[in-house]
Design a protein around this motif. Sequence first.
Motif, PDB file in Angstrom:
ATOM      1  N   ASP A  33       4.624  19.635 -40.058  1.00 49.39           N
ATOM      2  CA  ASP A  33       4.765  21.155 -40.244  1.00 49.39           C
ATOM      3  C   ASP A  33       5.528  21.308 -41.571  1.00 49.39           C
ATOM      4  O   ASP A  33       5.124  22.425 -42.332  1.00 49.39           O
ATOM      5  CB  ASP A  33       5.801  21.380 -39.050  1.00 49.39           C
ATOM      6  CG  ASP A  33       5.015  21.500 -37.558  1.00 49.39           C
ATOM      7  OD1 ASP A  33       3.821  21.426 -37.623  1.00 49.39           O
ATOM      8  OD2 ASP A  33       5.629  21.247 -36.579  1.00 49.39           O
ATOM      9  N   LEU A  34       6.366  20.455 -41.962  1.00 50.92           N
ATOM     10  CA  LEU A  34       7.123  20.576 -43.172  1.00 50.92           C
ATOM     11  C   LEU A  34       5.991  20.355 -44.297  1.00 50.92           C
ATOM     12  O   LEU A  34       6.394  21.376 -45.235  1.00 50.92           O
ATOM     13  CB  LEU A  34       8.270  19.495 -43.180  1.00 50.92           C
ATOM     14  CG  LEU A  34       9.228  19.609 -44.390  1.00 50.92           C
ATOM     15  CD1 LEU A  34      10.002  20.744 -43.978  1.00 50.92           C
ATOM     16  CD2 LEU A  34      10.045  18.329 -44.443  1.00 50.92           C
ATOM     17  N   GLN A  35       5.184  19.609 -44.223  1.00 53.16           N
ATOM     18  CA  GLN A  35       4.378  19.352 -45.478  1.00 53.16           C
ATOM     19  C   GLN A  35       3.279  20.961 -45.467  1.00 53.16           C
ATOM     20  O   GLN A  35       2.958  21.317 -46.469  1.00 53.16           O
ATOM     21  CB  GLN A  35       3.383  18.352 -45.366  1.00 53.16           C
ATOM     22  CG  GLN A  35       4.022  16.989 -45.389  1.00 53.16           C
ATOM     23  CD  GLN A  35       3.200  15.807 -45.191  1.00 53.16           C
ATOM     24  OE1 GLN A  35       2.037  15.789 -44.558  1.00 53.16           O
ATOM     25  NE2 GLN A  35       3.562  14.355 -45.404  1.00 53.16           N
ATOM     26  N   VAL A  36       3.043  21.334 -44.283  1.00 56.13           N
ATOM     27  CA  VAL A  36       2.167  22.581 -44.159  1.00 56.13           C
ATOM     28  C   VAL A  36       2.966  23.678 -44.708  1.00 56.13           C
ATOM     29  O   VAL A  36       2.266  24.444 -45.488  1.00 56.13           O
ATOM     30  CB  VAL A  36       1.618  22.775 -42.715  1.00 56.13           C
ATOM     31  CG1 VAL A  36       0.979  24.321 -42.635  1.00 56.13           C
ATOM     32  CG2 VAL A  36       0.783  21.985 -42.546  1.00 56.13           C
ATOM     33  N   ALA A  37       4.187  23.803 -44.247  1.00 56.59           N
ATOM     34  CA  ALA A  37       5.154  24.762 -44.702  1.00 56.59           C
ATOM     35  C   ALA A  37       5.354  24.765 -46.303  1.00 56.59           C
ATOM     36  O   ALA A  37       5.266  25.795 -47.073  1.00 56.59           O
ATOM     37  CB  ALA A  37       6.575  24.775 -44.195  1.00 56.59           C
ATOM     38  N   GLN A  38       5.350  23.654 -46.835  1.00 50.73           N
ATOM     39  CA  GLN A  38       5.662  23.407 -48.411  1.00 50.73           C
ATOM     40  C   GLN A  38       4.397  24.053 -49.107  1.00 50.73           C
ATOM     41  O   GLN A  38       4.508  24.470 -50.307  1.00 50.73           O
ATOM     42  CB  GLN A  38       6.053  22.060 -48.720  1.00 50.73           C
ATOM     43  CG  GLN A  38       6.420  21.829 -50.262  1.00 50.73           C
ATOM     44  CD  GLN A  38       7.508  22.470 -50.573  1.00 50.73           C
ATOM     45  OE1 GLN A  38       8.696  22.252 -50.329  1.00 50.73           O
ATOM     46  NE2 GLN A  38       7.297  23.335 -51.612  1.00 50.73           N
ATOM     47  N   ALA A  39       3.280  23.368 -48.441  1.00 54.86           N
ATOM     48  CA  ALA A  39       1.745  23.770 -49.200  1.00 54.86           C
ATOM     49  C   ALA A  39       1.710  25.361 -49.135  1.00 54.86           C
ATOM     50  O   ALA A  39       1.336  25.954 -50.217  1.00 54.86           O
ATOM     51  CB  ALA A  39       0.692  23.053 -48.552  1.00 54.86           C
ATOM     52  N   ALA A  85      13.174  29.712 -45.904  1.00 51.59           N
ATOM     53  CA  ALA A  85      14.270  29.536 -45.011  1.00 51.59           C
ATOM     54  C   ALA A  85      14.095  28.795 -43.521  1.00 51.59           C
ATOM     55  O   ALA A  85      15.043  28.558 -43.033  1.00 51.59           O
ATOM     56  CB  ALA A  85      14.596  31.218 -44.685  1.00 51.59           C
ATOM     57  N   SER A  86      12.772  28.591 -43.385  1.00 52.69           N
ATOM     58  CA  SER A  86      12.377  27.782 -42.181  1.00 52.69           C
ATOM     59  C   SER A  86      12.429  26.262 -42.255  1.00 52.69           C
ATOM     60  O   SER A  86      12.662  25.953 -41.419  1.00 52.69           O
ATOM     61  CB  SER A  86      11.120  28.387 -41.628  1.00 52.69           C
ATOM     62  OG  SER A  86      10.100  27.845 -42.225  1.00 52.69           O
ATOM     63  N   MET A  87      12.383  25.942 -43.574  1.00 54.79           N
ATOM     64  CA  MET A  87      11.994  24.620 -43.710  1.00 54.79           C
ATOM     65  C   MET A  87      13.360  23.761 -43.374  1.00 54.79           C
ATOM     66  O   MET A  87      13.289  22.590 -42.876  1.00 54.79           O
ATOM     67  CB  MET A  87      11.609  24.411 -45.236  1.00 54.79           C
ATOM     68  CG  MET A  87      10.044  24.688 -45.445  1.00 54.79           C
ATOM     69  SD  MET A  87       9.733  24.759 -47.036  1.00 54.79           S
ATOM     70  CE  MET A  87       9.802  23.108 -47.450  1.00 54.79           C
ATOM     71  N   PRO A  88      14.529  24.303 -43.753  1.00 52.87           N
ATOM     72  CA  PRO A  88      15.891  23.539 -43.596  1.00 52.87           C
ATOM     73  C   PRO A  88      15.964  22.854 -42.127  1.00 52.87           C
ATOM     74  O   PRO A  88      16.454  21.978 -41.734  1.00 52.87           O
ATOM     75  CB  PRO A  88      16.981  24.138 -44.154  1.00 52.87           C
ATOM     76  CG  PRO A  88      16.402  25.166 -45.095  1.00 52.87           C
ATOM     77  CD  PRO A  88      14.933  25.484 -44.418  1.00 52.87           C
ATOM     78  N   LYS A  89      15.527  23.915 -41.116  1.00 52.07           N
ATOM     79  CA  LYS A  89      15.584  23.436 -39.652  1.00 52.07           C
ATOM     80  C   LYS A  89      14.563  22.688 -39.501  1.00 52.07           C
ATOM     81  O   LYS A  89      14.820  21.613 -38.723  1.00 52.07           O
ATOM     82  CB  LYS A  89      15.148  24.806 -38.983  1.00 52.07           C
ATOM     83  CG  LYS A  89      15.585  24.741 -37.306  1.00 52.07           C
ATOM     84  CD  LYS A  89      14.984  26.197 -36.573  1.00 52.07           C
ATOM     85  CE  LYS A  89      15.202  25.876 -35.242  1.00 52.07           C
ATOM     86  NZ  LYS A  89      14.783  27.143 -34.460  1.00 52.07           N
ATOM     87  N   ILE A  90      13.187  22.644 -39.876  1.00 50.37           N
ATOM     88  CA  ILE A  90      12.315  21.516 -39.861  1.00 50.37           C
ATOM     89  C   ILE A  90      12.905  20.189 -40.249  1.00 50.37           C
ATOM     90  O   ILE A  90      12.559  19.035 -39.676  1.00 50.37           O
ATOM     91  CB  ILE A  90      10.875  21.924 -40.257  1.00 50.37           C
ATOM     92  CG1 ILE A  90      10.541  23.315 -39.687  1.00 50.37           C
ATOM     93  CG2 ILE A  90      10.060  21.009 -39.862  1.00 50.37           C
ATOM     94  CD1 ILE A  90       9.317  23.823 -40.359  1.00 50.37           C
ATOM     95  N   GLU A  91      13.642  20.226 -41.477  1.00 47.86           N
ATOM     96  CA  GLU A  91      14.053  19.093 -42.027  1.00 47.86           C
ATOM     97  C   GLU A  91      14.912  18.413 -41.183  1.00 47.86           C
ATOM     98  O   GLU A  91      15.229  17.367 -40.944  1.00 47.86           O
ATOM     99  CB  GLU A  91      14.506  19.293 -43.523  1.00 47.86           C
ATOM    100  CG  GLU A  91      13.381  19.779 -44.408  1.00 47.86           C
ATOM    101  CD  GLU A  91      14.100  20.048 -45.875  1.00 47.86           C
ATOM    102  OE1 GLU A  91      15.084  20.326 -45.947  1.00 47.86           O
ATOM    103  OE2 GLU A  91      13.284  19.958 -46.838  1.00 47.86           O
ATOM    104  N   THR A  92      15.864  19.352 -40.861  1.00 50.86           N
ATOM    105  CA  THR A  92      17.066  18.710 -39.827  1.00 50.86           C
ATOM    106  C   THR A  92      16.504  18.163 -38.524  1.00 50.86           C
ATOM    107  O   THR A  92      16.986  16.877 -37.969  1.00 50.86           O
ATOM    108  CB  THR A  92      18.028  19.886 -39.613  1.00 50.86           C
ATOM    109  OG1 THR A  92      18.676  20.319 -40.679  1.00 50.86           O
ATOM    110  CG2 THR A  92      19.169  19.470 -38.556  1.00 50.86           C
ATOM    111  N   GLU A  93      15.789  18.978 -37.870  1.00 46.57           N
ATOM    112  CA  GLU A  93      15.182  18.397 -36.777  1.00 46.57           C
ATOM    113  C   GLU A  93      14.483  16.983 -36.779  1.00 46.57           C
ATOM    114  O   GLU A  93      14.446  16.170 -35.985  1.00 46.57           O
ATOM    115  CB  GLU A  93      14.259  19.407 -35.991  1.00 46.57           C
ATOM    116  CG  GLU A  93      13.816  19.160 -34.492  1.00 46.57           C
ATOM    117  CD  GLU A  93      13.001  20.197 -33.797  1.00 46.57           C
ATOM    118  OE1 GLU A  93      12.396  20.048 -32.713  1.00 46.57           O
ATOM    119  OE2 GLU A  93      12.861  21.342 -34.443  1.00 46.57           O
ATOM    120  N   ALA A  94      13.537  17.044 -38.007  1.00 45.35           N
ATOM    121  CA  ALA A  94      12.795  15.656 -38.263  1.00 45.35           C
ATOM    122  C   ALA A  94      13.793  14.703 -38.381  1.00 45.35           C
ATOM    123  O   ALA A  94      13.558  13.190 -37.966  1.00 45.35           O
ATOM    124  CB  ALA A  94      12.090  15.931 -39.521  1.00 45.35           C
TER     125      ALA A  94
END
Length: 426
Positions: A43-49, A82-91
């Motif tokens: 999900d993080l990679q998709v968001a970054q892309a 804005a959504s990516m830090p939450k994904i990073e933290t959860e990962a």
Amino acid sequence: MHDIRLIRDDPAAFDTGLARRGVAPVSAELLALDERRRKLLTDLQVAQASANAAAKAIGALIGQGKKDEAEAKKAEVAAIKASMPKIETEAAEVEAELDGRLAEIPNLPYPDVPEGADEDGNVIVKHWGEPAKFDFTPKEHDELGKALGMDFDAAGTVSGARFVYLKGNLARLNRALGQFMLDTQTGTHGYTEVVPPVLVRDAAMFGTGQLPKFADDLFQTTDGRWLIPTAEVSLTNYVQGQIVSEVELPIRFTALTNCFRAEAGAAGRDTRGIIRQHQFEKVELVSIVTPEQSEEEHERMTLAAESVLEALGLPYRRMLLCTGDMGFTAKRTFDLEVWLPGQQRYREISSCSTCGDFQARRMNARYRPAGETKGTRFVHTLNGSGLAVGRTLVAVMENYQTASGAVRVPDALRPYMGGVEAIEPL
């Protein structure tokens, strides 16, 4: 530490290995965490892309005069970021949970390790020597020791239970044993003598498997360091975080150090004498090898430990430990048990274990195969006692005692004792 990729490849085999050690299946739980972690990373990679693609489109839209669409894209990029830090933290949280669970799981036993719940399942591999016959009733070491320079009362006043003072020729005999063991392991068996630190950081204790599971059995200083329970910790962690060349292997280290154990799990056991002390001396053997060398190295190390007992003329037996009696990091362990005539039983004096790459993964200790420039593999680690000095002192005292309460000095130790042939009561 276990490789989640190997668990992923054959979860049934992993659970079967754990079952042999009496541990409930955990592969389903681990793989669920692993799947969740990998999904979050995807999900993080998709968001970054998506953010990169949207950011790239902004310039083109501005160039085409489509300012409203460009502003919309900017808002889209901002929302994605804005959504990516939450994904990073959860990962990161899931990965920490997975690593924590993996760190608590013991090593898997080799197929030739017998199954069993406790020491009753251990198997005798060989005997050496015949117990001596006495024309008097042999005493236990603590009864002998009181007249020879072993003082538990003074140690109890100064330090508490499980400490001792050794005095006079008994102290000299203890020193002689340590020196003889070191000379044997370096001169005969090719180990390199090391004087290692006895205070180590968390990472070193984690690397060899003492932390996090066995913290209660350890002593910690006020600055957060740990007193080593065995020189295995310092010697094995010498390659922590390193990539060594295959030509450097095998690495063989030996050290004579003080060791410190809280013995939290041994309350009420061996309270008499010096069999189980909070502070004791031990000559440790550690080998760092390639996977192809580890099987032969285990036998070599065990023979090196046995050679000390044979040189001292102490009857012993080698035990192959069962799955329920092995240590946390071991894939196979041989215990050497020496005959104690005062107790009329065999007692452990050395454990020699092969750990495979279990500790190496925890330490991130690798080697580069000869002829390769990029690829690396995890080393294999082994450790053993060559021997525990205090327990060997016990064995010498009980096996070489005389009716008068003296202790004869074994021939191999007399050069270290200035020619003293016997330790007489003070």
